[in-house]
Design an enzyme around this catalytic site. Structure first.
Site, PDB file in Angstrom:
ATOM      1  N   HIS A  87     114.212  72.233  57.987  1.00 19.42           N
ATOM      2  CA  HIS A  87     112.519  72.296  58.425  1.00 19.42           C
ATOM      3  C   HIS A  87     111.853  72.029  57.276  1.00 19.42           C
ATOM      4  O   HIS A  87     112.058  72.161  56.248  1.00 19.42           O
ATOM      5  CB  HIS A  87     112.488  73.488  59.033  1.00 19.42           C
ATOM      6  CG  HIS A  87     112.712  74.814  57.967  1.00 19.42           C
ATOM      7  ND1 HIS A  87     111.833  75.535  57.149  1.00 19.42           N
ATOM      8  CD2 HIS A  87     113.803  75.628  57.499  1.00 19.42           C
ATOM      9  CE1 HIS A  87     112.194  76.484  56.489  1.00 19.42           C
ATOM     10  NE2 HIS A  87     113.329  76.509  56.578  1.00 19.42           N
ATOM     11  N   ASP A 135     113.849  76.608  50.224  1.00 21.08           N
ATOM     12  CA  ASP A 135     113.521  76.775  51.750  1.00 21.08           C
ATOM     13  C   ASP A 135     112.533  76.021  52.354  1.00 21.08           C
ATOM     14  O   ASP A 135     111.349  76.687  52.026  1.00 21.08           O
ATOM     15  CB  ASP A 135     113.510  78.267  52.108  1.00 21.08           C
ATOM     16  CG  ASP A 135     113.620  78.721  53.462  1.00 21.08           C
ATOM     17  OD1 ASP A 135     114.242  78.169  54.236  1.00 21.08           O
ATOM     18  OD2 ASP A 135     112.802  79.716  53.692  1.00 21.08           O
ATOM     19  N   HIS A 176     111.116  83.086  49.994  1.00 24.56           N
ATOM     20  CA  HIS A 176     109.779  83.482  50.403  1.00 24.56           C
ATOM     21  C   HIS A 176     108.864  84.322  49.279  1.00 24.56           C
ATOM     22  O   HIS A 176     108.051  85.103  49.757  1.00 24.56           O
ATOM     23  CB  HIS A 176     110.059  84.326  51.729  1.00 24.56           C
ATOM     24  CG  HIS A 176     110.453  83.463  52.828  1.00 24.56           C
ATOM     25  ND1 HIS A 176     110.506  84.194  54.110  1.00 24.56           N
ATOM     26  CD2 HIS A 176     110.934  82.193  53.152  1.00 24.56           C
ATOM     27  CE1 HIS A 176     110.926  83.272  55.059  1.00 24.56           C
ATOM     28  NE2 HIS A 176     111.156  82.137  54.279  1.00 24.56           N
ATOM     29  N   GLU A 233     109.676  76.050  61.685  1.00 27.63           N
ATOM     30  CA  GLU A 233     110.788  77.095  61.757  1.00 27.63           C
ATOM     31  C   GLU A 233     110.287  78.442  61.474  1.00 27.63           C
ATOM     32  O   GLU A 233     110.936  79.246  62.003  1.00 27.63           O
ATOM     33  CB  GLU A 233     111.740  76.406  60.938  1.00 27.63           C
ATOM     34  CG  GLU A 233     113.140  77.112  61.009  1.00 27.63           C
ATOM     35  CD  GLU A 233     113.186  78.350  60.046  1.00 27.63           C
ATOM     36  OE1 GLU A 233     114.214  79.112  60.059  1.00 27.63           O
ATOM     37  OE2 GLU A 233     112.464  78.459  59.354  1.00 27.63           O
ATOM     38  N   GLU A 234     109.634  78.446  60.389  1.00 28.83           N
ATOM     39  CA  GLU A 234     109.021  79.818  59.845  1.00 28.83           C
ATOM     40  C   GLU A 234     108.284  80.597  60.843  1.00 28.83           C
ATOM     41  O   GLU A 234     108.368  81.962  60.898  1.00 28.83           O
ATOM     42  CB  GLU A 234     108.204  79.632  58.496  1.00 28.83           C
ATOM     43  CG  GLU A 234     108.981  78.861  57.324  1.00 28.83           C
ATOM     44  CD  GLU A 234     110.073  79.857  56.799  1.00 28.83           C
ATOM     45  OE1 GLU A 234     110.153  80.983  57.294  1.00 28.83           O
ATOM     46  OE2 GLU A 234     110.677  79.342  55.959  1.00 28.83           O
ATOM     47  N   GLU A 272     119.797  74.976  55.978  1.00 33.05           N
ATOM     48  CA  GLU A 272     119.299  76.003  55.295  1.00 33.05           C
ATOM     49  C   GLU A 272     119.875  76.328  53.812  1.00 33.05           C
ATOM     50  O   GLU A 272     120.988  75.864  53.565  1.00 33.05           O
ATOM     51  CB  GLU A 272     119.226  77.289  56.088  1.00 33.05           C
ATOM     52  CG  GLU A 272     118.650  77.379  57.275  1.00 33.05           C
ATOM     53  CD  GLU A 272     117.097  77.743  56.943  1.00 33.05           C
ATOM     54  OE1 GLU A 272     116.496  78.777  56.155  1.00 33.05           O
ATOM     55  OE2 GLU A 272     116.027  76.961  57.296  1.00 33.05           O
TER      56      GLU A 272
END
Length: 412
Positions: A113, A142, A384, A176-177, A201
């Site tokens: 993503h 990510d 994140h 995606e998030e 991922e």
């Protein structure tokens, strides 16, 4: 175990046994050219990673998402891929489908993503940099590291003129998030047309893959009370904030540690003036479950438990908004794990296996019955957060792992 709509049990078990039978062939010395190319490409791959990380591409930020997509498309076209853009309305970004045709028998889906959780300006505040063997920057692992791993694994195979697969599709998700109906439909439709999905991922901090994931949902609690002056006549009001607090405390106990089910209230809203008893309040909770039945149970218990109120004459309504389904561990995914561990063993490395409380696009692929394994991106940690990092030393091994994985499953 989740029911699989694509094939009967015997066929699925047959596939698992066939995949497992491949494992002895990969417990050997490294493939010299793939190893050499992967190592040679490390510096180049890091430069591509730097380009991607230094572009803001938070979910919904179309200019950055399309810029990232454009760079990936440019690289994939060099490998002979045909490109299809799928609009992700209403934010005007695009999902990317890149297709390579081969001469083998299996169709392999690679997913990554382009969106991150970081707002515009993050790339300027924290640009890509390397320190003590780790690369830093927004989205570095990510999932921009996953995009890079996918592109360079395909470059390695291109150098070998390896085409012993029926088709390789690279799906780059723009949302995606946050998730989107368009992305969900696209992933399910695409995965169903493929034999195997390898999701890019991030590799886990212990240098691992992900064999199962929890599904996600959002619990919503809405409270209606009655407004009144907080100083003059508070007794005439019905305090929605107080009732919401009561509900959050009791509904927050609905998780089940033994079943890996969690419920965590994260967003609460009530009132806008200190001198007024609030007549409205709401809360949202993050809900995670390893099996779909737990979402059914949570939905029922929300309604049942919320009937126990603290403030008389308030109205309480609850609902559960379901997100990504769980990704279960299956015989097919275990067979893919065996192959992957054998490949990593060629390098003298140990590939760890784990589950994750985070949901991902691989959950959608698995939900339509396509054997799925996750975590083929560059290894990293602190996901994140502003301290998110990718291990520079994992770049070449991960390129090797993915390239060899494609070879082992592509023609069987």
């Amino acid at each position: 175990m989740r029911a699989f709509p694509r094939s009967p049990l015997a066929l699925r078990l047959g596939l698992a046994l066939a995949l497992t039978a491949l494992a002895p062939s990969v417990m050997a010395a490294p493939h010299k050219q793939i190893q050499a190319d992967a190592e040679q490409y490390q510096g180049e791959a890091l430069k591509l990673l730097e380009r991607l990380v230094n572009i803001d591409s938070g979910s919904g930020y179309a200019p950055g998402l399309n810029q990232v997509g454009g760079i990936a498309i440019e690289e994939l076209k060099k490998l002979g891929a045909t490109i299809e853009l799928v609009p992700n309305t209403p934010d005007k970004s695009n999902h990317v489908l890149a297709t390579l045709k081969g001469t083998g028998t299996k169709k392999i889906l690679l997913m990554a993503h382009m969106d991150t959780v970081f707002k515009e300006g993050s790339a300027a505040e924290r640009p890509f940099h390397i320190k003590d063997g780790r690369a830093y920057g927004p989205g570095v692992m990510d999932d921009k590291g996953g995009i890079v791993a996918g592109i360079y694994a395909l470059k390695v195979l291109h150098n070998l003129n390896y085409r012993d697969y029926a088709q390789i599709t690279v799906l780059l998700d723009a949302s995606e998030e946050t998730g989107s109906d368009i992305a969900t439909d696209l992933i399910k439709k695409t995965a169903k047309a493929h034999d195997i999905t390898l999701n890019l991922e991030p590799g886990r901090p212990a240098d691992g893959l992900v064999v199962w994931r929890k599904g996600s949902a959002t619990a919503v609690v809405d409270v209606k009370g009655k407004a009144s002056h907080a100083g003059v006549a508070p007794e005439l009001g019905r305090n929605a904030a107080m009732e919401l607090s009561h509900q959050v405390l009791q509904l927050g106990k609905l998780g089940d540690e033994a079943k890996k089910t969690t419920i965590n209230f994260t967003v609460l809203k009530a009132g806008d003036r200190t001198n007024v008893i609030p007549d409205q309040a709401s809360a949202k909770a993050d809900v995670r479950a390893a099996v779909p039945e737990e979402f059914d149970r949570i939905e029922q218990d929300l309604a049942k438990v919320s009937a126990n109120k603290l403030i008389p004459d308030t109205e309480v309504k609850t609902s559960l908004q379901r997100g990504l389904p769980p990704m279960p561990q299956t015989a097919e995914s275990d067979a893919l794990v065996t192959i992957a561990q054998g490949i990593y063993g060629e390098l003298g490395r140990t590939l760890t296996i784990e589950g994750s409380g985070g949901a991902a696009d691989s959950s959608l692929s698995a939900s339509v019955g396509t054997p799925t394994l996750d975590g083929f991106g560059i290894v990293g940690g602190n996901i994140h957060t502003p301290e998110e990092y990718a291990e520079v030393g994992s770049v070449a091994p991960r390129i090797y792992l993915l390239a060899r994985m494609i070879m082992e499953v592509g023609n069987k």
